[in-house]
Design a protein around this motif. Structure first.
Motif, PDB file in Angstrom:
ATOM      1  N   ASP A 237       0.825  -1.212   0.000  1.00 25.38           N
ATOM      2  CA  ASP A 237       0.000   0.000   0.000  1.00 25.38           C
ATOM      3  C   ASP A 237       0.858   1.260   0.000  1.00 25.38           C
ATOM      4  O   ASP A 237       0.553   2.254   0.675  1.00 25.38           O
ATOM      5  CB  ASP A 237      -0.944   0.020   1.208  1.00 25.38           C
ATOM      6  N   GLY A 238       1.969   1.231  -0.750  1.00 23.62           N
ATOM      7  CA  GLY A 238       2.848   2.388  -0.826  1.00 23.62           C
ATOM      8  C   GLY A 238       3.669   2.634   0.416  1.00 23.62           C
ATOM      9  O   GLY A 238       4.310   3.678   0.551  1.00 23.62           O
ATOM     10  N   GLU A 239       3.709   1.680   1.342  1.00 24.31           N
ATOM     11  CA  GLU A 239       4.422   1.834   2.608  1.00 24.31           C
ATOM     12  C   GLU A 239       5.527   0.793   2.696  1.00 24.31           C
ATOM     13  O   GLU A 239       5.328  -0.383   2.384  1.00 24.31           O
ATOM     14  CB  GLU A 239       3.449   1.671   3.771  1.00 24.31           C
ATOM     15  N   LEU A 240       6.729   1.232   3.104  1.00 26.42           N
ATOM     16  CA  LEU A 240       7.836   0.310   3.303  1.00 26.42           C
ATOM     17  C   LEU A 240       7.547  -0.570   4.512  1.00 26.42           C
ATOM     18  O   LEU A 240       7.398  -0.069   5.629  1.00 26.42           O
ATOM     19  CB  LEU A 240       9.148   1.076   3.505  1.00 26.42           C
ATOM     20  N   VAL A 241       7.454  -1.868   4.288  1.00 23.37           N
ATOM     21  CA  VAL A 241       7.166  -2.804   5.370  1.00 23.37           C
ATOM     22  C   VAL A 241       8.461  -3.263   6.038  1.00 23.37           C
ATOM     23  O   VAL A 241       8.579  -3.290   7.257  1.00 23.37           O
ATOM     24  CB  VAL A 241       6.380  -4.019   4.835  1.00 23.37           C
ATOM     25  N   ARG A 242       9.451  -3.605   5.245  1.00 18.09           N
ATOM     26  CA  ARG A 242      10.739  -4.043   5.799  1.00 18.09           C
ATOM     27  C   ARG A 242      11.798  -4.023   4.715  1.00 18.09           C
ATOM     28  O   ARG A 242      11.497  -3.980   3.524  1.00 18.09           O
ATOM     29  CB  ARG A 242      10.635  -5.451   6.391  1.00 18.09           C
ATOM     30  N   THR A 243      13.031  -4.047   5.143  1.00 21.05           N
ATOM     31  CA  THR A 243      14.143  -4.234   4.216  1.00 21.05           C
ATOM     32  C   THR A 243      14.522  -5.705   4.223  1.00 21.05           C
ATOM     33  O   THR A 243      14.349  -6.406   5.232  1.00 21.05           O
ATOM     34  CB  THR A 243      15.361  -3.390   4.630  1.00 21.05           C
ATOM     35  N   GLY A 244      15.020  -6.167   3.108  1.00 20.41           N
ATOM     36  CA  GLY A 244      15.391  -7.574   2.997  1.00 20.41           C
ATOM     37  C   GLY A 244      16.900  -7.758   2.962  1.00 20.41           C
ATOM     38  O   GLY A 244      17.663  -6.979   3.535  1.00 20.41           O
ATOM     39  N   ARG A 245      17.306  -8.765   2.243  1.00 20.99           N
ATOM     40  CA  ARG A 245      18.715  -9.140   2.172  1.00 20.99           C
ATOM     41  C   ARG A 245      19.490  -8.235   1.210  1.00 20.99           C
ATOM     42  O   ARG A 245      18.972  -7.765   0.206  1.00 20.99           O
ATOM     43  CB  ARG A 245      18.823 -10.589   1.708  1.00 20.99           C
ATOM     44  N   VAL A 246      20.745  -8.008   1.527  1.00 20.00           N
ATOM     45  CA  VAL A 246      21.658  -7.366   0.579  1.00 20.00           C
ATOM     46  C   VAL A 246      21.957  -8.372  -0.529  1.00 20.00           C
ATOM     47  O   VAL A 246      22.413  -9.481  -0.265  1.00 20.00           O
ATOM     48  CB  VAL A 246      22.956  -6.925   1.279  1.00 20.00           C
ATOM     49  N   LEU A 247      21.666  -7.991  -1.775  1.00 22.88           N
ATOM     50  CA  LEU A 247      21.890  -8.870  -2.921  1.00 22.88           C
ATOM     51  C   LEU A 247      23.298  -8.738  -3.475  1.00 22.88           C
ATOM     52  O   LEU A 247      23.862  -9.706  -4.001  1.00 22.88           O
ATOM     53  CB  LEU A 247      20.873  -8.561  -4.023  1.00 22.88           C
ATOM     54  N   ALA A 248      23.850  -7.547  -3.386  1.00 23.32           N
ATOM     55  CA  ALA A 248      25.214  -7.323  -3.858  1.00 23.32           C
ATOM     56  C   ALA A 248      25.744  -6.061  -3.199  1.00 23.32           C
ATOM     57  O   ALA A 248      24.977  -5.149  -2.861  1.00 23.32           O
ATOM     58  CB  ALA A 248      25.252  -7.188  -5.378  1.00 23.32           C
ATOM     59  N   ALA A 249      27.048  -5.996  -3.016  1.00 24.42           N
ATOM     60  CA  ALA A 249      27.663  -4.830  -2.403  1.00 24.42           C
ATOM     61  C   ALA A 249      29.102  -4.701  -2.871  1.00 24.42           C
ATOM     62  O   ALA A 249      29.755  -5.703  -3.199  1.00 24.42           O
ATOM     63  CB  ALA A 249      27.609  -4.916  -0.875  1.00 24.42           C
ATOM     64  N   GLU A 250      29.568  -3.484  -2.877  1.00 25.58           N
ATOM     65  CA  GLU A 250      30.967  -3.197  -3.201  1.00 25.58           C
ATOM     66  C   GLU A 250      31.472  -2.167  -2.216  1.00 25.58           C
ATOM     67  O   GLU A 250      30.791  -1.171  -1.943  1.00 25.58           O
ATOM     68  CB  GLU A 250      31.093  -2.673  -4.629  1.00 25.58           C
ATOM     69  N   PHE A 251      32.656  -2.398  -1.665  1.00 25.25           N
ATOM     70  CA  PHE A 251      33.249  -1.470  -0.699  1.00 25.25           C
ATOM     71  C   PHE A 251      34.691  -1.201  -1.103  1.00 25.25           C
ATOM     72  O   PHE A 251      35.485  -2.127  -1.281  1.00 25.25           O
ATOM     73  CB  PHE A 251      33.210  -2.061   0.717  1.00 25.25           C
ATOM     74  N   ARG A 252      35.003   0.082  -1.283  1.00 25.45           N
ATOM     75  CA  ARG A 252      36.366   0.489  -1.613  1.00 25.45           C
ATOM     76  C   ARG A 252      36.989   1.087  -0.369  1.00 25.45           C
ATOM     77  O   ARG A 252      36.600   2.165   0.075  1.00 25.45           O
ATOM     78  CB  ARG A 252      36.357   1.508  -2.754  1.00 25.45           C
TER      79      ARG A 252
END
Length: 451
Positions: A237-252
């Protein structure tokens, strides 16, 4: 040219044809005949009447109208209904929430408190939305709200007033799953950078967990370090319910680039996957780089003057400064070999990691593990304190090889087994997509969102 003149010319042509040769007379006669026929047809074709001259007939018919009282009666229920929406506020109770919704209905309040299904409304977290339909007298006609999230499915609680009273039921709803992309730059701290990039704290903590085998986020971060992250979100309904898993990441970090892509075996449970670099090499190592996610090293593995005895001696561990009560993580899978008080170590936990390696965690304020228990990498085994020979809150961490303390930064620990065969081929398809996303965000200081 008039019609009479055209007919006369056709007749003259026919007479001329009669005076010509036989062959010529035949051809000329046929042509003249056809011309005569054409002109004749044109002369006799009827002309359509002018529309302005057509007769006009006025038809009048009376249509029956619905009864006005019937229309008013059909609209009256809707006229007396009002829809309200409110968000749960910190410290809200049911009475306060219903009052803001315009509900003045003791029967409804009693039902919500007593019914097993309806009581779920009492557990709504601050920020969650509740919709209600109320009549002109403040009676609750219906109410609905998303229940506290379940990782596997979303449910909506629906309360309705009927002829026999109130009913409550839960309905499964299909969530809207999205993929978000964000990038940012470290200027002061990781969480300041993730806040500026609108990255949720839960995702920031996942970044710490993913790269904790290579980066000590308490001491290794540098101004100018950059990150890119692709993660799941669940909306309703246009509302953020939760965040899920990180699918990919890069850290320099400090000139080095670390990349991670989530990948799981085919037809396996979602939790059975792991993180790999773009070549399919597993990121998880046997040991974390630090037992504390955020801290600073106050004393390394080197000779020093002991702060209590004042003697010059070898410091056979690494001291991490942190406030009392900071959770301490087991740096690797293993079994609790010792958990208790140990003289100058104060409250001490020793974890055995197979026949060769062990780790020790000293000066704890409180121990959260028992001897003989199995622990996994990242499990909480105690909390920072200042027990034993300690001059302030910190964690003394030792990495032991065959029971001899060694500098953990000098030990090359193995990674998990890399992908191969069909799994590697399938992983490369995922890696290609995530690599493309990294390219989209590369060099862009402003966060990017893809849904």
């Amino acid at each position: 040219m008039s019609l009479r003149t055209k007919i006369q010319e056709a007749a003259n042509a026919l007479m001329s044809a009669l005076r010509a040769s036989r062959k010529t007379r035949v051809i000329s006669g046929m042509a003249a005949g056809l011309s005569l026929v054409a002109f004749g047809a044109a002369g006799v074709a009827p002309i359509a009447p002018d529309a302005a001259d057509l007769p006009v007939t006025l038809v009048v018919e009376e249509l029956p109208l619905p009864d006005l009282n019937t229309q008013i009666a059909s609209l009256s229920p809707a006229i007396g209904q009002f829809i309200a929406e409110e968000r749960v506020r910190p410290g809200d109770n049911l009475s306060a929430l219903l009052e803001r919704l315009g509900v003045n209905d003791p029967q409804a309040a009693q039902f919500i408190r007593s019914d097993a299904e309806a009581r779920a409304l009492l557990g709504l977290r601050p920020g969650r939305r509740l919709q209600a339909t109320v009549d002109a007298d403040g009676r609750l006609l219906s109410a609905s709200a998303l229940l506290p999230e379940n990782r596997d499915e979303l449910k909506r609680l629906v309360i309705e007033r009927g002829a026999a009273g109130f009913t409550a039921k839960q309905q499964a709803v299909a969530p809207d799953r999205r993929v978000e992309m964000r990038s940012g730059e470290i200027r002061s701290s990781l969480f300041a950078a993730t806040d500026a990039a609108q990255v949720p704290d839960a995702v920031a903590m996942q970044l710490v967990e993913i790269f904790s085998s290579d980066i000590d986020f308490g001491s290794d971060l540098r101004k100018g370090d950059r990150f890119q992250v692709v993660y799941e979100t669940v909306w309703q309904d246009g509302e953020l319910v939760r965040t899920g898993r990180v699918l990919a990441a890069e850290f320099r970090n400090a000139g080095k680039t670390f990349q991670a892509i989530w990948f799981g075996p085919q037809n396996a449970a979602a939790k059975d996957g792991g993180y790999y670099d773009l070549r399919g090499k597993a990121l998880k190592k046997a040991f974390l780089k630090s037992p504390l996610p955020f801290s600073r090293v106050t004393s390394g593995f080197a000779m020093r003057v002991h702060p209590v005895s004042g003697q010059w001696k070898q410091h056979k561990g690494i001291d991490f400064a942190a406030p009392t009560g900071t959770p301490i993580r087991a740096t690797g899978d293993g079994v609790i070999e010792f958990a208790g008080s140990a003289g100058g170590y104060g409250n001490l936990v020793v974890v055995r990691h197979g026949a060769v390696y062990s780790t020790a965690y000293a000066h704890m304020s409180r121990i959260a593990a028992r001897r003989g228990a199995h622990v996994a990498q990242g499990d909480i085994i105690g909390y920072v304190g200042s027990t034993g020979w300690s001059t302030g809150p910190h964690l003394h961490y030792e990495f032991r090889v065959n029971n001899e303390a060694r500098n953990p930064n000098s030990i090359a620990v193995p990674h998990a087994v890399a992908l191969a065969g069909d799994e590697l081929q399938r992983f490369r398809q995922v890696a290609t997509d995530m690599g493309h996303r990294f390219s989209l965000m590369a060099g862009d200081a402003v966060q990017v969102a893809a849904r």
